[in-house]
Design a protein around this motif. Structure first.
Motif, mmCIF file in Angstrom:
data_model
loop_
_atom_site.group_PDB
_atom_site.id
_atom_site.type_symbol
_atom_site.label_atom_id
_atom_site.label_comp_id
_atom_site.label_asym_id
_atom_site.label_seq_id
_atom_site.Cartn_x
_atom_site.Cartn_y
_atom_site.Cartn_z
ATOM 1 N N UNK A 140 17.255 4.503 29.551
ATOM 2 C CA UNK A 140 16.167 5.057 28.751
ATOM 3 C C UNK A 140 16.456 4.830 27.276
ATOM 4 N N UNK A 141 15.445 4.411 26.525
ATOM 5 C CA UNK A 141 15.576 4.214 25.085
ATOM 6 C C UNK A 141 14.662 5.188 24.349
ATOM 7 N N UNK A 142 15.265 6.054 23.533
ATOM 8 C CA UNK A 142 14.473 6.978 22.714
ATOM 9 C C UNK A 142 13.696 6.215 21.644
ATOM 10 N N UNK A 143 14.276 5.139 21.153
ATOM 11 C CA UNK A 143 13.649 4.387 20.064
ATOM 12 C C UNK A 143 12.307 3.782 20.472
ATOM 13 N N UNK A 144 12.243 3.261 21.695
ATOM 14 C CA UNK A 144 11.006 2.601 22.139
ATOM 15 C C UNK A 144 10.259 3.378 23.221
ATOM 16 N N UNK A 145 10.794 4.576 23.580
ATOM 17 C CA UNK A 145 10.183 5.376 24.661
ATOM 18 C C UNK A 145 10.015 4.550 25.938
ATOM 19 N N UNK A 146 11.097 3.841 26.291
ATOM 20 C CA UNK A 146 11.004 2.896 27.404
ATOM 21 C C UNK A 146 12.132 3.063 28.415
ATOM 22 N N UNK A 147 11.744 3.071 29.692
ATOM 23 C CA UNK A 147 12.710 2.909 30.779
ATOM 24 C C UNK A 147 12.780 1.418 31.081
ATOM 25 N N UNK A 148 13.987 0.875 31.135
ATOM 26 C CA UNK A 148 14.180 -0.528 31.514
ATOM 27 C C UNK A 148 15.001 -0.563 32.791
ATOM 28 N N UNK A 149 14.520 -1.329 33.772
ATOM 29 C CA UNK A 149 15.145 -1.370 35.097
ATOM 30 C C UNK A 149 15.589 -2.785 35.434
ATOM 31 N N UNK A 150 16.634 -2.901 36.231
ATOM 32 C CA UNK A 150 17.106 -4.226 36.658
ATOM 33 C C UNK A 150 17.508 -4.197 38.123
ATOM 34 N N UNK A 151 17.350 -5.352 38.750
ATOM 35 C CA UNK A 151 17.685 -5.475 40.174
ATOM 36 C C UNK A 151 17.930 -6.938 40.502
ATOM 37 N N UNK A 152 19.019 -7.216 41.205
ATOM 38 C CA UNK A 152 19.297 -8.578 41.662
ATOM 39 C C UNK A 152 18.593 -8.779 42.993
ATOM 40 N N UNK A 153 17.507 -9.535 42.973
ATOM 41 C CA UNK A 153 16.707 -9.761 44.171
ATOM 42 C C UNK A 153 17.509 -10.541 45.212
ATOM 43 N N UNK A 154 18.212 -11.553 44.729
ATOM 44 C CA UNK A 154 19.105 -12.368 45.548
ATOM 45 C C UNK A 154 20.039 -13.074 44.574
ATOM 46 N N UNK A 155 21.118 -13.669 45.054
ATOM 47 C CA UNK A 155 22.022 -14.341 44.125
ATOM 48 C C UNK A 155 21.291 -15.327 43.218
ATOM 49 N N UNK A 156 21.419 -15.118 41.909
ATOM 50 C CA UNK A 156 20.784 -16.013 40.951
ATOM 51 C C UNK A 156 19.354 -15.665 40.595
ATOM 52 N N UNK A 157 18.821 -14.611 41.212
ATOM 53 C CA UNK A 157 17.437 -14.199 40.943
ATOM 54 C C UNK A 157 17.434 -12.746 40.483
ATOM 55 N N UNK A 158 16.922 -12.513 39.295
ATOM 56 C CA UNK A 158 16.978 -11.193 38.667
ATOM 57 C C UNK A 158 15.583 -10.645 38.393
ATOM 58 N N UNK A 159 15.414 -9.347 38.686
ATOM 59 C CA UNK A 159 14.171 -8.657 38.365
ATOM 60 C C UNK A 159 14.420 -7.713 37.188
ATOM 61 N N UNK A 160 13.547 -7.752 36.198
ATOM 62 C CA UNK A 160 13.578 -6.818 35.081
ATOM 63 C C UNK A 160 12.226 -6.108 35.044
ATOM 64 N N UNK A 161 12.244 -4.790 35.048
ATOM 65 C CA UNK A 161 11.011 -4.012 35.002
ATOM 66 C C UNK A 161 11.088 -3.025 33.852
ATOM 67 N N UNK A 162 9.934 -2.524 33.434
ATOM 68 C CA UNK A 162 9.928 -1.557 32.340
ATOM 69 C C UNK A 162 8.726 -0.632 32.434
ATOM 70 N N UNK A 163 8.917 0.585 31.922
ATOM 71 C CA UNK A 163 7.830 1.551 31.739
ATOM 72 C C UNK A 163 7.933 2.032 30.298
ATOM 73 N N UNK A 164 6.960 1.689 29.489
ATOM 74 C CA UNK A 164 6.961 2.112 28.084
ATOM 75 C C UNK A 164 5.834 3.135 27.873
ATOM 76 N N UNK A 165 6.218 4.328 27.418
ATOM 77 C CA UNK A 165 5.248 5.387 27.194
ATOM 78 C C UNK A 165 4.639 5.238 25.803
ATOM 79 N N UNK A 166 3.355 4.844 25.772
ATOM 80 C CA UNK A 166 2.635 4.676 24.509
ATOM 81 C C UNK A 166 2.271 6.046 23.944
#
Length: 199
Positions: A140-166
């Motif tokens: 969680x980042x207070x500066x941007x009001x954002x949750x940033x998420x990560x997950x390795x889908x498979x070797x060499x493949x990465x998922x990055x997700x985010x929820x930013x509260x406007x």
């Protein structure tokens, strides 16, 4: 008669091993008791969820309406626009936030948000009616009001997700999957608006 000495030796040997075993158990009994006591104490004093961290997750609490676009990419032959609703509520003595939702294509899902005190990271475990499931690690980042998420889908493949509260009742969200060559395999972006607030 010739077998008697042999049988006696076996009995003596077995008897000696039994005595030795009893002696060893007695010798280590204080250590065993100490270890049991230590593990019992560790279990009793297991880290409880950090309430301040859980309070950040409370931003998700309530019922939301969302709209999102899945852009054309390696895994999506044609661009798709969808909508959906979901509700987030606290469960398990308010230690986990459970999200249950339905999208316009009929798909349903459950996501469990929590804070892992042992690793000092947020967790989001998602389960879809299609049978897919995954777990993401978040910050969680207070500066941007954002949750940033990560997950390795498979070797060499990465998922990055985010929820930013406007605002407290609006957020932007995204999912981006890339391979090690930085090729986009999946891209989703959308917005959410809270329609009912719950604690």
């Amino acid at each position: 008669r010739g077998e008697a000495p042999c049988r006696l030796q076996i009995i003596v040997a077995r008897s000696a091993r039994t005595i030795q075993l009893e002696i060893n158990v007695k010798a280590f009994l204080p250590l065993i008791i100490s270890l049991v006591t230590v593990f019992a104490t560790m279990s009793a004093n297991a880290q409880k969820p950090d309430q301040a961290k859980l309070d950040q997750l409370n931003r998700f609490a309530g019922t939301w309406e969302k709209k999102f676009t899945i852009y054309k990419s390696e895994w999506t032959p044609e661009e798709q626009t969808k909508s959906g609703t979901h509700t987030c509520s606290w469960v398990l003595e308010n230690s986990h936030l459970q999200e249950t939702g339905t999208d316009s294509d009929g798909g349903t899902y459950i996501t469990m948000y929590s804070y892992d005190a042992a690793t000092m990271a947020y967790r989001a475990s998602a389960f879809q009616s299609t049978g897919n499931s995954w777990q993401m690690k978040g910050t969680w980042s207070d500066d941007s009001n954002t949750f940033t998420w990560s997950h390795e889908v498979m070797p060499g493949v990465q998922m990055i997700a985010s929820h930013q509260f406007i605002t407290p009742d609006q957020f932007k969200f995204s999912y981006l999957v890339k391979d090690k060559a930085n090729k986009i395999l999946f891209r989703l972006e959308g917005t959410g608006k809270r329609v009912t607030k719950t604690k």
